[in-house]
Write a protein that holds these residues in place. Structure first.
Motif, PDB file in Angstrom:
ATOM      1  N   ASN A   1      -3.523 -14.078  -7.205  1.00 53.19           N
ATOM      2  CA  ASN A   1      -3.250 -12.689  -6.846  1.00 53.19           C
ATOM      3  C   ASN A   1      -1.846 -12.578  -6.241  1.00 53.19           C
ATOM      4  O   ASN A   1      -1.528 -13.272  -5.273  1.00 53.19           O
ATOM      5  CB  ASN A   1      -4.301 -12.215  -5.841  1.00 53.19           C
ATOM      6  CG  ASN A   1      -4.052 -10.809  -5.350  1.00 53.19           C
ATOM      7  OD1 ASN A   1      -3.184 -10.089  -5.854  1.00 53.19           O
ATOM      8  ND2 ASN A   1      -4.813 -10.402  -4.347  1.00 53.19           N
TER       9      ASN A   1
ATOM     10  N   THR B   1      -8.731  -8.590  -0.013  1.00 50.28           N
ATOM     11  CA  THR B   1      -8.673  -9.571  -1.100  1.00 50.28           C
ATOM     12  C   THR B   1      -7.448 -10.475  -0.997  1.00 50.28           C
ATOM     13  O   THR B   1      -7.104 -11.156  -1.968  1.00 50.28           O
ATOM     14  CB  THR B   1      -8.656  -8.854  -2.470  1.00 50.28           C
ATOM     15  OG1 THR B   1      -7.578  -7.912  -2.510  1.00 50.28           O
ATOM     16  CG2 THR B   1      -9.970  -8.125  -2.702  1.00 50.28           C
TER      17      THR B   1
ATOM     18  N   PHE C   1      -8.832   5.802  -7.923  1.00 47.98           N
ATOM     19  CA  PHE C   1      -8.795   4.372  -8.193  1.00 47.98           C
ATOM     20  C   PHE C   1      -7.702   3.698  -7.372  1.00 47.98           C
ATOM     21  O   PHE C   1      -7.864   2.565  -6.901  1.00 47.98           O
ATOM     22  CB  PHE C   1      -8.556   4.117  -9.683  1.00 47.98           C
ATOM     23  CG  PHE C   1      -9.733   4.415 -10.553  1.00 47.98           C
ATOM     24  CD1 PHE C   1     -10.760   3.501 -10.701  1.00 47.98           C
ATOM     25  CD2 PHE C   1      -9.818   5.621 -11.232  1.00 47.98           C
ATOM     26  CE1 PHE C   1     -11.853   3.781 -11.502  1.00 47.98           C
ATOM     27  CE2 PHE C   1     -10.905   5.906 -12.037  1.00 47.98           C
ATOM     28  CZ  PHE C   1     -11.928   4.989 -12.178  1.00 47.98           C
ATOM     29  N   VAL C   2      -6.590   4.402  -7.184  1.00 44.71           N
ATOM     30  CA  VAL C   2      -5.498   3.866  -6.372  1.00 44.71           C
ATOM     31  C   VAL C   2      -5.961   3.641  -4.939  1.00 44.71           C
ATOM     32  O   VAL C   2      -5.659   2.612  -4.332  1.00 44.71           O
ATOM     33  CB  VAL C   2      -4.284   4.815  -6.410  1.00 44.71           C
ATOM     34  CG1 VAL C   2      -3.218   4.376  -5.415  1.00 44.71           C
ATOM     35  CG2 VAL C   2      -3.713   4.878  -7.814  1.00 44.71           C
TER      36      VAL C   2
ATOM     37  N   THR D   1       2.562   6.248  -7.110  1.00 42.99           N
ATOM     38  CA  THR D   1       1.535   6.900  -7.916  1.00 42.99           C
ATOM     39  C   THR D   1       1.673   8.420  -7.885  1.00 42.99           C
ATOM     40  O   THR D   1       1.509   9.093  -8.916  1.00 42.99           O
ATOM     41  CB  THR D   1       0.139   6.504  -7.413  1.00 42.99           C
ATOM     42  OG1 THR D   1      -0.022   5.081  -7.558  1.00 42.99           O
ATOM     43  CG2 THR D   1      -0.943   7.207  -8.201  1.00 42.99           C
TER      44      THR D   1
ATOM     45  N   PHE E   1      -9.000  -2.325  -1.036  1.00 44.58           N
ATOM     46  CA  PHE E   1      -9.357  -3.716  -1.287  1.00 44.58           C
ATOM     47  C   PHE E   1      -8.198  -4.675  -1.020  1.00 44.58           C
ATOM     48  O   PHE E   1      -8.429  -5.868  -0.803  1.00 44.58           O
ATOM     49  CB  PHE E   1      -9.834  -3.893  -2.731  1.00 44.58           C
ATOM     50  CG  PHE E   1     -11.193  -3.323  -2.993  1.00 44.58           C
ATOM     51  CD1 PHE E   1     -12.215  -3.497  -2.089  1.00 44.58           C
ATOM     52  CD2 PHE E   1     -11.444  -2.597  -4.149  1.00 44.58           C
ATOM     53  CE1 PHE E   1     -13.473  -2.973  -2.318  1.00 44.58           C
ATOM     54  CE2 PHE E   1     -12.694  -2.064  -4.402  1.00 44.58           C
ATOM     55  CZ  PHE E   1     -13.711  -2.246  -3.480  1.00 44.58           C
ATOM     56  N   SER E   2      -6.956  -4.177  -1.060  1.00 49.07           N
ATOM     57  CA  SER E   2      -5.800  -5.065  -0.957  1.00 49.07           C
ATOM     58  C   SER E   2      -5.800  -5.871   0.335  1.00 49.07           C
ATOM     59  O   SER E   2      -5.411  -7.041   0.346  1.00 49.07           O
ATOM     60  CB  SER E   2      -4.502  -4.252  -1.072  1.00 49.07           C
ATOM     61  OG  SER E   2      -4.377  -3.342   0.013  1.00 49.07           O
TER      62      SER E   2
ATOM     63  N   LEU F   1       2.181  -1.370 -11.018  1.00 56.13           N
ATOM     64  CA  LEU F   1       0.967  -0.572 -10.863  1.00 56.13           C
ATOM     65  C   LEU F   1       1.310   0.900 -10.638  1.00 56.13           C
ATOM     66  O   LEU F   1       0.607   1.793 -11.120  1.00 56.13           O
ATOM     67  CB  LEU F   1       0.148  -1.102  -9.677  1.00 56.13           C
ATOM     68  CG  LEU F   1      -0.612  -2.410  -9.899  1.00 56.13           C
ATOM     69  CD1 LEU F   1      -1.221  -2.876  -8.585  1.00 56.13           C
ATOM     70  CD2 LEU F   1      -1.697  -2.236 -10.947  1.00 56.13           C
TER      71      LEU F   1
ATOM     72  N   ASN G   1       0.816  -1.212   0.000  1.00 59.12           N
ATOM     73  CA  ASN G   1       0.000   0.000   0.000  1.00 59.12           C
ATOM     74  C   ASN G   1       0.852   1.266   0.000  1.00 59.12           C
ATOM     75  O   ASN G   1       0.572   2.226  -0.727  1.00 59.12           O
ATOM     76  CB  ASN G   1      -0.937  -0.003   1.205  1.00 59.12           C
ATOM     77  CG  ASN G   1      -2.129  -0.910   1.012  1.00 59.12           C
ATOM     78  OD1 ASN G   1      -2.484  -1.255  -0.113  1.00 59.12           O
ATOM     79  ND2 ASN G   1      -2.748  -1.320   2.103  1.00 59.12           N
TER      80      ASN G   1
ATOM     81  N   ILE H   1      -8.005   0.502  -4.782  1.00 62.72           N
ATOM     82  CA  ILE H   1      -7.162  -0.699  -4.841  1.00 62.72           C
ATOM     83  C   ILE H   1      -6.479  -0.933  -3.498  1.00 62.72           C
ATOM     84  O   ILE H   1      -6.410  -2.065  -3.006  1.00 62.72           O
ATOM     85  CB  ILE H   1      -6.124  -0.569  -5.968  1.00 62.72           C
ATOM     86  CG1 ILE H   1      -6.817  -0.526  -7.331  1.00 62.72           C
ATOM     87  CG2 ILE H   1      -5.128  -1.726  -5.925  1.00 62.72           C
ATOM     88  CD1 ILE H   1      -5.882  -0.251  -8.485  1.00 62.72           C
ATOM     89  N   ARG H   2      -5.968   0.134  -2.897  1.00 65.29           N
ATOM     90  CA  ARG H   2      -5.300  -0.005  -1.600  1.00 65.29           C
ATOM     91  C   ARG H   2      -6.279  -0.460  -0.519  1.00 65.29           C
ATOM     92  O   ARG H   2      -5.916  -1.230   0.370  1.00 65.29           O
ATOM     93  CB  ARG H   2      -4.658   1.328  -1.198  1.00 65.29           C
ATOM     94  CG  ARG H   2      -3.519   1.756  -2.108  1.00 65.29           C
ATOM     95  CD  ARG H   2      -3.006   3.124  -1.731  1.00 65.29           C
ATOM     96  NE  ARG H   2      -2.423   3.121  -0.403  1.00 65.29           N
ATOM     97  CZ  ARG H   2      -2.086   4.219   0.261  1.00 65.29           C
ATOM     98  NH1 ARG H   2      -2.307   5.411  -0.289  1.00 65.29           N
ATOM     99  NH2 ARG H   2      -1.548   4.138   1.451  1.00 65.29           N
TER     100      ARG H   2
END
Length: 293
Positions: free
Chosen positions: A226, A199, A188-189, A99, A195-196, A171, A92, A192-193
């Motif tokens: 993953n 998931t 969006f980043v 990014t 959900f990381s 990424l 993360n 993703i962070r």
């Protein structure tokens, strides 16, 4: 008299990530700058590198361990939980920093030419440096409860770190390029962070996912491919598995997912593909970084 230009570079053209290795001094300067300014004018300073993961661990342990009861279902659940937390925290922070690395260094990007990949890679290295205190705490706790390290386990942990950093870099390059022109890419980043953590088997075991998807095995296979799932499980095998007794004969081993070797290979391939895609997208948007900033 002809002039030998072989030792000169054409301005504005580069070879992507390969150019970073030719400018190690610049990379060192960016890493020093990032580590020196992270906690500037902060009272606690580097202590925050310990406070943040500790607070996160306490919240997760209380909710998942105490309230949800996983503390009773997974032996040495605190070690299981924290070994997964530190792996996801590395991803993360590395992904988030990479990014925003171009936007955060807009002054340099607009004034001089240097390989733009230096900024995301420096961000990944800085994230790794801040990951080391968390890893030190994990190692200390493991030793206190009788952990016996093995070469295979430590090698797996190193592979897990490599997968996390490679995935974060791929990424990061992708979204760093997009973020310069489309600032909402950072939203969006953040998704993703968020959900990381959920998931990958950090707050729960992979067996719960397998039982929930027993009628959809293909979904479980995708879950195991993953790179974060694989990295977290490598950390579990390296640190947590050495603190619990082996399962009884006939019982499943909670530290090894089915077809784990295949999952490692596919996750590694995904990281390589993501690096290629990220570099391609980054170089595409790199042409207009100065104008967009």
């Amino acid at each position: 008299m002809p002039i030998d230009l072989s030792e000169f570079d054409v301005p504005g053209r580069g070879r992507g990530i390969l150019d970073v290795f030719r400018r190690k001094y610049l990379l060192q300067l960016l890493v020093r700058k990032g580590t020196a300014t992270r906690y500037r004018n902060s009272v606690l300073g580097w202590v925050w590198s310990y406070v943040k993961p500790a607070a996160q661990f306490i919240i997760y342990f209380f909710v998942m361990g105490v309230i949800m009861g996983l503390d009773r279902g997974v032996e040495n659940f605190p070690v299981y939980l924290f070994s997964g937390v530190v792996a996801v925290n590395l991803f993360n922070e590395a992904f988030g920093n990479a990014t925003t690395s171009i936007v955060d260094n807009r002054a340099l990007v607009k004034k001089i030419y240097l390989p733009r990949e230096l900024f995301p890679i420096a961000a990944i290295i800085i994230a790794f440096i801040h990951f080391l205190p968390q890893l030190a705490i994990l190692l200390l706790v493991c030793f206190l409860i009788g952990w016996t390290p093995t070469l295979i386990g430590l090698g797996g942990a190193l592979l897990g770190i490599l997968l996390v950093t490679a995935f974060a870099l791929g990424l990061g390059l992708l979204f760093a390029g997009l973020n310069v022109r489309y600032r909402d890419a950072q939203n969006f980043v953040e998704l993703i962070r968020m959900f990381s953590t959920w998931t990958s088997p950090v707050l729960y075991t992979w067996m719960l996912v397998q039982n929930a998807l027993k009628n959809h095995e293909w979904m479980f296979h995708i879950y195991t491919w993953n790179p974060l799932t694989v990295a977290v499980e490598l950390f579990h095998q390296a640190f947590w598995a050495g603190t619990v007794p082996p399962p009884a004969a006939g019982e499943p081993d909670p530290s090894i997912m089915p077809d784990f070797g295949i999952a490692v290979l596919i996750a590694s391939l995904i990281c390589v593909v993501m690096l290629i895609i990220g570099q391609a997208v980054f170089r595409h948007f790199e042409r207009s970084f100065a104008q967009d900033l």
